[in-house]
Design a protein around this motif. Sequence first.
Motif, PDB file in Angstrom:
ATOM      1  N   GLY A 137       0.833  -1.403  -0.269  1.00 13.73           N
ATOM      2  CA  GLY A 137       0.078   0.041  -0.166  1.00 13.73           C
ATOM      3  C   GLY A 137       0.702   1.107   0.043  1.00 13.73           C
ATOM      4  N   GLU A 138       2.156   1.174   0.115  1.00 14.42           N
ATOM      5  CA  GLU A 138       2.771   2.430   0.367  1.00 14.42           C
ATOM      6  C   GLU A 138       3.630   2.625  -0.729  1.00 14.42           C
ATOM      7  OE1 GLU A 138       4.171   1.373   4.466  1.00 14.42           O
ATOM      8  OE2 GLU A 138       4.162   3.583   4.695  1.00 14.42           O
ATOM      9  N   GLN A 139       3.828   1.675  -1.624  1.00 17.00           N
ATOM     10  CA  GLN A 139       4.480   1.835  -2.901  1.00 17.00           C
ATOM     11  C   GLN A 139       3.918   2.452  -4.020  1.00 17.00           C
ATOM     12  OE1 GLN A 139       7.804   1.203  -2.630  1.00 17.00           O
ATOM     13  NE2 GLN A 139       7.646   0.971  -0.691  1.00 17.00           N
ATOM     14  N   GLU A 140       4.590   2.761  -5.077  1.00 11.28           N
ATOM     15  CA  GLU A 140       3.757   3.440  -6.281  1.00 11.28           C
ATOM     16  C   GLU A 140       2.929   2.435  -6.876  1.00 11.28           C
ATOM     17  OE1 GLU A 140       7.146   3.146  -5.598  1.00 11.28           O
ATOM     18  OE2 GLU A 140       8.049   2.316  -7.239  1.00 11.28           O
ATOM     19  N   GLN A 141       2.037   2.843  -7.796  1.00 18.56           N
ATOM     20  CA  GLN A 141       1.052   2.120  -8.515  1.00 18.56           C
ATOM     21  C   GLN A 141       1.704   2.154  -9.901  1.00 18.56           C
ATOM     22  OE1 GLN A 141      -2.870   2.978  -7.781  1.00 18.56           O
ATOM     23  NE2 GLN A 141      -2.596   3.070  -5.679  1.00 18.56           N
ATOM     24  N   PHE A 142       1.512   1.162 -10.435  1.00 20.00           N
ATOM     25  CA  PHE A 142       1.881   0.831 -12.049  1.00 20.00           C
ATOM     26  C   PHE A 142       0.477   0.750 -12.884  1.00 20.00           C
ATOM     27  CE2 PHE A 142       6.411   0.665 -11.583  1.00 20.00           C
ATOM     28  CZ  PHE A 142       6.595   0.221 -10.282  1.00 20.00           C
ATOM     29  N   PHE A 143       0.606   1.318 -13.941  1.00 22.76           N
ATOM     30  CA  PHE A 143      -0.706   1.641 -14.565  1.00 22.76           C
ATOM     31  C   PHE A 143      -0.781   0.747 -15.853  1.00 22.76           C
ATOM     32  CE2 PHE A 143      -3.996   4.394 -12.123  1.00 22.76           C
ATOM     33  CZ  PHE A 143      -2.844   4.780 -11.315  1.00 22.76           C
ATOM     34  N   GLY A 144      -1.857   0.250 -16.212  1.00 19.26           N
ATOM     35  CA  GLY A 144      -2.088  -0.270 -17.606  1.00 19.26           C
ATOM     36  C   GLY A 144      -2.296   0.958 -18.557  1.00 19.26           C
ATOM     37  N   PRO A 145      -2.571   0.816 -19.769  1.00 23.14           N
ATOM     38  CA  PRO A 145      -2.831   1.591 -20.839  1.00 23.14           C
ATOM     39  C   PRO A 145      -4.308   2.182 -20.705  1.00 23.14           C
ATOM     40  CG  PRO A 145      -2.970  -0.528 -21.889  1.00 23.14           C
ATOM     41  CD  PRO A 145      -2.356  -0.743 -20.477  1.00 23.14           C
ATOM     42  N   LEU A 181       6.426   9.009 -11.169  1.00 22.03           N
ATOM     43  CA  LEU A 181       7.799   9.769 -11.458  1.00 22.03           C
ATOM     44  C   LEU A 181       8.521   9.487 -10.052  1.00 22.03           C
ATOM     45  CD1 LEU A 181       6.287  12.851 -13.191  1.00 22.03           C
ATOM     46  CD2 LEU A 181       7.800  11.336 -14.053  1.00 22.03           C
ATOM     47  N   PHE A 182       7.822  10.052  -8.878  1.00 22.80           N
ATOM     48  CA  PHE A 182       8.221  10.214  -7.559  1.00 22.80           C
ATOM     49  C   PHE A 182       7.494   9.629  -6.576  1.00 22.80           C
ATOM     50  CE2 PHE A 182      11.779  12.685  -9.296  1.00 22.80           C
ATOM     51  CZ  PHE A 182      11.098  13.905 -10.159  1.00 22.80           C
ATOM     52  N   THR A 183       7.874   9.449  -5.191  1.00 24.36           N
ATOM     53  CA  THR A 183       7.366   9.119  -4.167  1.00 24.36           C
ATOM     54  C   THR A 183       8.168  10.022  -3.082  1.00 24.36           C
ATOM     55  OG1 THR A 183       6.621   7.112  -4.491  1.00 24.36           O
ATOM     56  CG2 THR A 183       6.441   7.854  -2.347  1.00 24.36           C
ATOM     57  N   LEU A 184       7.224  10.931  -2.106  1.00 23.29           N
ATOM     58  CA  LEU A 184       7.847  11.818  -1.129  1.00 23.29           C
ATOM     59  C   LEU A 184       7.055  11.426   0.252  1.00 23.29           C
ATOM     60  CD1 LEU A 184       8.002  15.122  -3.171  1.00 23.29           C
ATOM     61  CD2 LEU A 184       9.872  13.706  -2.736  1.00 23.29           C
ATOM     62  N   TYR A 185       7.993  11.139   1.221  1.00 20.80           N
ATOM     63  CA  TYR A 185       7.487  10.569   2.311  1.00 20.80           C
ATOM     64  C   TYR A 185       7.214  11.608   3.570  1.00 20.80           C
ATOM     65  CZ  TYR A 185       7.992   6.113   0.301  1.00 20.80           C
ATOM     66  OH  TYR A 185       8.041   4.975  -0.688  1.00 20.80           O
ATOM     67  N   SER A 186       8.069  12.554   3.706  1.00 25.49           N
ATOM     68  CA  SER A 186       8.174  13.419   4.754  1.00 25.49           C
ATOM     69  C   SER A 186       8.494  15.033   4.325  1.00 25.49           C
ATOM     70  CB  SER A 186       9.060  12.984   5.845  1.00 25.49           C
ATOM     71  OG  SER A 186      10.448  12.776   5.279  1.00 25.49           O
ATOM     72  N   ALA A 187       8.149  15.965   4.849  1.00 29.56           N
ATOM     73  CA  ALA A 187       8.402  17.107   4.870  1.00 29.56           C
ATOM     74  C   ALA A 187       9.909  17.528   4.590  1.00 29.56           C
ATOM     75  CB  ALA A 187       7.676  18.178   5.854  1.00 29.56           C
ATOM     76  N   GLY A 188      10.201  18.310   3.802  1.00 27.61           N
ATOM     77  CA  GLY A 188      11.679  18.631   3.572  1.00 27.61           C
ATOM     78  C   GLY A 188      12.428  17.722   2.506  1.00 27.61           C
ATOM     79  N   GLU A 189      11.695  16.451   2.085  1.00 24.58           N
ATOM     80  CA  GLU A 189      12.317  15.656   1.272  1.00 24.58           C
ATOM     81  C   GLU A 189      12.057  16.113  -0.241  1.00 24.58           C
ATOM     82  OE1 GLU A 189      10.481  11.730   1.526  1.00 24.58           O
ATOM     83  OE2 GLU A 189      11.883  10.974   0.179  1.00 24.58           O
ATOM     84  N   GLU A 190      13.298  15.867  -1.042  1.00 29.05           N
ATOM     85  CA  GLU A 190      13.324  16.360  -2.397  1.00 29.05           C
ATOM     86  C   GLU A 190      13.766  15.084  -3.242  1.00 29.05           C
ATOM     87  OE1 GLU A 190      14.560  21.057  -1.639  1.00 29.05           O
ATOM     88  OE2 GLU A 190      15.737  19.562  -2.704  1.00 29.05           O
ATOM     89  N   LYS A 191      13.306  15.038  -4.730  1.00 24.95           N
ATOM     90  CA  LYS A 191      13.663  13.989  -5.314  1.00 24.95           C
ATOM     91  C   LYS A 191      13.744  14.827  -6.759  1.00 24.95           C
ATOM     92  CE  LYS A 191      12.363   9.917  -3.159  1.00 24.95           C
ATOM     93  NZ  LYS A 191      11.978   8.753  -3.096  1.00 24.95           N
ATOM     94  N   GLU A 192      14.831  14.272  -7.555  1.00 22.90           N
ATOM     95  CA  GLU A 192      15.051  14.832  -8.899  1.00 22.90           C
ATOM     96  C   GLU A 192      15.283  13.921  -9.839  1.00 22.90           C
ATOM     97  OE1 GLU A 192      18.556  17.894  -7.505  1.00 22.90           O
ATOM     98  OE2 GLU A 192      17.878  18.135  -9.333  1.00 22.90           O
ATOM     99  N   LYS A 193      14.744  14.114 -11.189  1.00 24.69           N
ATOM    100  CA  LYS A 193      14.854  13.402 -12.196  1.00 24.69           C
ATOM    101  C   LYS A 193      14.899  14.190 -13.496  1.00 24.69           C
ATOM    102  CE  LYS A 193      12.365   9.382 -14.461  1.00 24.69           C
ATOM    103  NZ  LYS A 193      11.200   8.661 -14.625  1.00 24.69           N
ATOM    104  N   GLU A 194      16.045  14.177 -14.128  1.00 21.51           N
ATOM    105  CA  GLU A 194      16.217  15.088 -15.264  1.00 21.51           C
ATOM    106  C   GLU A 194      15.831  16.402 -15.135  1.00 21.51           C
ATOM    107  OE1 GLU A 194      15.612  11.256 -18.672  1.00 21.51           O
ATOM    108  OE2 GLU A 194      14.278  13.117 -18.567  1.00 21.51           O
ATOM    109  N   ARG A 195      14.806  16.971 -15.714  1.00 13.22           N
ATOM    110  CA  ARG A 195      14.470  18.269 -15.457  1.00 13.22           C
ATOM    111  C   ARG A 195      13.606  18.567 -14.642  1.00 13.22           C
ATOM    112  NH1 ARG A 195      15.295  16.969 -20.708  1.00 13.22           N
ATOM    113  NH2 ARG A 195      13.077  16.361 -21.148  1.00 13.22           N
TER     114      ARG A 195
END
Lengths: 112, 110
Positions: free
Chosen positions: A97-105, B47-61
Amino acid sequence: DVKVTQSSRYLVKRTGEKVFLECVQDMDHENMFWYRQDPGLGLRLIYFSYDVKMKEKGDIPEGYSVSREKKERFSLILESASTNQTSMYLCASSYTGEQEQFFGPGTRLTVL
Amino acid sequence: EDQVTQSPEALRLQEGESSSLNCSYTVSGLRGLFWYRQDPGKGPEFLFTLYSAGEEKEKERLKATLTKKESFLHITAPKPEDSATYLCAVQGGGYQKVTFGTGTKLQVIP
Protein backbone atom coordinates in the motif's frame (compact mmCIF):
# COMPACT_ATOMS: atom_id res chain seq x y z
CA ASP A 1 9.97 -3.70 -16.25
CA VAL A 2 6.56 -3.98 -14.64
CA LYS A 3 3.89 -4.61 -17.18
CA VAL A 4 0.18 -4.10 -16.68
CA THR A 5 -2.00 -5.02 -19.61
CA GLN A 6 -5.70 -4.44 -20.19
CA SER A 7 -7.83 -6.58 -22.45
CA SER A 8 -9.07 -3.82 -24.76
CA ARG A 9 -8.00 -0.27 -25.64
CA TYR A 10 -11.43 0.70 -26.97
CA LEU A 11 -14.81 -0.85 -26.31
CA VAL A 12 -18.32 0.09 -27.45
CA LYS A 13 -21.32 -1.50 -25.71
CA ARG A 14 -25.07 -1.07 -25.59
CA THR A 15 -27.07 0.00 -22.56
CA GLY A 16 -27.96 -3.03 -20.44
CA GLU A 17 -25.13 -5.22 -21.69
CA LYS A 18 -22.83 -7.03 -19.26
CA VAL A 19 -19.26 -5.81 -19.72
CA PHE A 20 -16.03 -7.46 -18.62
CA LEU A 21 -12.76 -5.53 -18.39
CA GLU A 22 -9.67 -7.61 -17.65
CA CYS A 23 -6.33 -6.59 -16.24
CA VAL A 24 -3.18 -8.69 -15.95
CA GLN A 25 0.10 -7.80 -14.22
CA ASP A 26 3.34 -9.73 -14.48
CA MET A 27 5.22 -8.62 -11.34
CA ASP A 28 3.57 -10.70 -8.62
CA HIS A 29 2.04 -7.59 -7.04
CA GLU A 30 -0.33 -8.16 -4.12
CA ASN A 31 -2.46 -5.08 -4.72
CA MET A 32 -4.56 -4.32 -7.76
CA PHE A 33 -6.87 -1.38 -8.44
CA TRP A 34 -9.57 -0.26 -10.83
CA TYR A 35 -10.10 3.47 -11.49
CA ARG A 36 -12.20 5.48 -13.84
CA GLN A 37 -10.96 8.80 -15.20
CA ASP A 38 -13.29 11.55 -16.33
CA PRO A 39 -12.46 15.14 -17.40
CA GLY A 40 -12.47 17.49 -14.42
CA LEU A 41 -12.95 14.66 -11.93
CA GLY A 42 -9.56 13.00 -12.06
CA LEU A 43 -8.99 9.36 -11.17
CA ARG A 44 -11.61 7.85 -8.90
CA LEU A 45 -11.16 4.47 -7.25
CA ILE A 46 -13.85 1.90 -8.01
CA TYR A 47 -12.50 -1.20 -6.25
CA PHE A 48 -9.20 -2.58 -5.09
CA SER A 49 -7.90 -5.97 -4.06
CA TYR A 50 -5.02 -6.73 -1.69
CA ASP A 51 -5.01 -10.49 -2.17
CA VAL A 52 -6.60 -13.26 -4.20
CA LYS A 53 -10.36 -13.42 -3.63
CA MET A 54 -10.18 -10.27 -1.46
CA LYS A 55 -11.77 -6.98 -2.50
CA GLU A 56 -12.55 -3.60 -1.01
CA LYS A 57 -14.92 -0.91 -2.25
CA GLY A 58 -13.42 2.36 -3.36
CA ASP A 59 -15.16 5.69 -3.72
CA ILE A 60 -17.60 4.79 -6.50
CA PRO A 61 -18.41 1.05 -6.46
CA GLU A 62 -22.08 1.37 -7.41
CA GLY A 63 -22.88 -0.42 -10.67
CA TYR A 64 -19.60 -2.35 -10.65
CA SER A 65 -18.29 -5.61 -9.29
CA VAL A 66 -14.85 -7.24 -9.38
CA SER A 67 -13.26 -10.65 -9.40
CA ARG A 68 -9.78 -11.78 -8.47
CA GLU A 69 -9.39 -15.53 -8.80
CA LYS A 70 -5.64 -15.43 -9.55
CA LYS A 71 -3.00 -13.10 -8.18
CA GLU A 72 -2.05 -11.67 -11.58
CA ARG A 73 -5.58 -11.03 -12.86
CA PHE A 74 -8.22 -8.53 -11.72
CA SER A 75 -11.51 -8.18 -13.57
CA LEU A 76 -14.01 -5.34 -13.50
CA ILE A 77 -17.61 -6.20 -14.31
CA LEU A 78 -20.40 -3.85 -15.29
CA GLU A 79 -23.49 -5.94 -14.63
CA SER A 80 -25.79 -3.76 -16.74
CA ALA A 81 -23.94 -1.00 -18.55
CA SER A 82 -25.41 2.49 -18.52
CA THR A 83 -24.48 5.61 -20.47
CA ASN A 84 -23.04 7.27 -17.35
CA GLN A 85 -20.43 4.52 -17.24
CA THR A 86 -18.86 5.84 -20.43
CA SER A 87 -15.32 6.63 -19.30
CA MET A 88 -11.64 5.74 -19.40
CA TYR A 89 -10.98 2.76 -17.14
CA LEU A 90 -7.51 2.30 -15.71
CA CYS A 91 -6.09 -0.71 -13.91
CA ALA A 92 -3.07 -0.45 -11.61
CA SER A 93 -0.99 -2.71 -9.39
CA SER A 94 1.51 -2.29 -6.57
CA TYR A 95 3.61 -4.36 -4.18
CA THR A 96 2.32 -2.81 -0.99
CA GLY A 97 0.00 0.00 0.00
CA GLU A 98 2.89 2.39 0.37
CA GLN A 99 4.56 1.87 -2.97
CA GLU A 100 3.88 3.49 -6.27
CA GLN A 101 1.18 2.09 -8.49
CA PHE A 102 1.91 0.90 -12.02
CA PHE A 103 -0.84 1.59 -14.51
CA GLY A 104 -2.07 -0.16 -17.61
CA PRO A 105 -2.76 1.70 -20.87
CA GLY A 106 -6.46 2.12 -20.12
CA THR A 107 -9.70 1.04 -21.77
CA ARG A 108 -11.90 3.72 -23.25
CA LEU A 109 -15.46 2.40 -22.85
CA THR A 110 -18.39 3.96 -24.65
CA VAL A 111 -21.91 2.88 -23.68
CA LEU A 112 -24.55 3.78 -26.26
CA GLU B 1 -11.46 12.59 3.93
CA ASP B 2 -8.20 13.04 2.04
CA GLN B 3 -8.15 15.88 -0.51
CA VAL B 4 -5.74 16.92 -3.24
CA THR B 5 -5.92 20.20 -5.18
CA GLN B 6 -3.60 20.91 -8.08
CA SER B 7 -2.88 24.29 -9.64
CA PRO B 8 -2.87 25.64 -12.21
CA GLU B 9 -5.23 23.47 -14.25
CA ALA B 10 -3.24 24.25 -17.37
CA LEU B 11 0.14 25.83 -18.00
CA ARG B 12 1.72 26.92 -21.23
CA LEU B 13 5.47 27.51 -21.26
CA GLN B 14 8.02 28.45 -23.85
CA GLU B 15 10.83 25.96 -24.25
CA GLY B 16 13.45 26.77 -21.61
CA GLU B 17 11.04 28.73 -19.40
CA SER B 18 11.21 27.20 -15.92
CA SER B 19 8.13 27.01 -13.68
CA SER B 20 6.46 25.08 -10.86
CA LEU B 21 3.29 23.06 -10.45
CA ASN B 22 1.52 23.04 -7.10
CA CYS B 23 -0.19 20.23 -5.21
CA SER B 24 -1.99 21.16 -1.97
CA TYR B 25 -3.23 18.32 0.19
CA THR B 26 -5.02 17.42 3.39
CA VAL B 27 -4.56 13.92 4.73
CA SER B 28 -4.66 12.06 8.02
CA GLY B 29 -1.14 10.85 8.55
CA LEU B 30 0.70 11.10 5.26
CA ARG B 31 2.19 7.78 4.18
CA GLY B 32 3.29 8.98 0.77
CA LEU B 33 2.82 11.69 -1.86
CA PHE B 34 3.17 10.59 -5.46
CA TRP B 35 3.75 12.41 -8.74
CA TYR B 36 2.76 10.85 -12.06
CA ARG B 37 3.00 11.92 -15.67
CA GLN B 38 0.19 11.06 -18.08
CA ASP B 39 0.38 11.38 -21.85
CA PRO B 40 -2.86 11.64 -23.87
CA GLY B 41 -4.65 8.30 -24.21
CA LYS B 42 -2.21 6.49 -21.91
CA GLY B 43 -2.07 5.39 -18.30
CA PRO B 44 -0.18 7.46 -15.71
CA GLU B 45 3.55 6.84 -15.41
CA PHE B 46 5.15 7.00 -11.98
CA LEU B 47 7.69 9.78 -11.35
CA PHE B 48 8.36 10.25 -7.62
CA THR B 49 7.32 9.29 -4.10
CA LEU B 50 7.90 11.72 -1.21
CA TYR B 51 7.39 10.59 2.36
CA SER B 52 8.14 13.47 4.71
CA ALA B 53 8.35 17.26 4.80
CA GLY B 54 11.66 18.58 3.55
CA GLU B 55 12.25 15.67 1.20
CA GLU B 56 13.28 16.39 -2.40
CA LYS B 57 13.70 14.14 -5.43
CA GLU B 58 15.03 14.85 -8.90
CA LYS B 59 14.80 13.25 -12.30
CA GLU B 60 16.26 14.98 -15.33
CA ARG B 61 14.52 18.38 -15.57
CA LEU B 62 12.01 17.60 -12.81
CA LYS B 63 12.39 18.19 -9.09
CA ALA B 64 9.71 17.41 -6.51
CA THR B 65 9.61 18.96 -3.05
CA LEU B 66 7.34 18.43 -0.06
CA THR B 67 6.10 20.49 2.87
CA LYS B 68 3.45 19.60 5.44
CA LYS B 69 0.70 21.12 3.30
CA GLU B 70 1.86 21.06 -0.30
CA SER B 71 4.22 19.68 -2.87
CA PHE B 72 5.82 21.39 -5.83
CA LEU B 73 6.99 19.92 -9.09
CA HIS B 74 9.66 22.24 -10.45
CA ILE B 75 10.42 22.02 -14.16
CA THR B 76 13.76 23.49 -15.18
CA ALA B 77 14.34 24.51 -18.80
CA PRO B 78 11.47 22.39 -20.11
CA LYS B 79 11.44 20.82 -23.56
CA PRO B 80 8.42 20.07 -25.79
CA GLU B 81 8.63 16.39 -24.80
CA ASP B 82 7.80 17.41 -21.22
CA SER B 83 4.29 18.29 -22.41
CA ALA B 84 1.84 16.06 -20.51
CA THR B 85 -0.62 16.09 -17.65
CA TYR B 86 1.06 15.83 -14.26
CA LEU B 87 -0.91 14.15 -11.49
CA CYS B 88 -0.37 14.37 -7.76
CA ALA B 89 -1.72 11.78 -5.31
CA VAL B 90 -1.58 11.12 -1.56
CA GLN B 91 -1.92 8.07 0.61
CA GLY B 92 -3.14 8.53 4.17
CA GLY B 93 -2.41 6.50 7.24
CA GLY B 94 -3.87 3.07 7.84
CA TYR B 95 -5.40 2.62 4.42
CA GLN B 96 -4.38 1.36 1.00
CA LYS B 97 -6.37 3.95 -0.89
CA VAL B 98 -4.65 6.70 -2.87
CA THR B 99 -6.43 9.99 -3.60
CA PHE B 100 -5.58 11.73 -6.87
CA GLY B 101 -5.78 15.37 -7.88
CA THR B 102 -7.25 16.39 -11.22
CA GLY B 103 -3.87 17.23 -12.68
CA THR B 104 -2.04 20.09 -14.37
CA LYS B 105 -1.89 19.99 -18.14
CA LEU B 106 1.50 21.30 -19.24
CA GLN B 107 2.22 22.44 -22.76
CA VAL B 108 5.78 23.39 -23.72
CA ILE B 109 6.04 25.34 -26.95
CA PRO B 110 9.20 25.19 -29.09
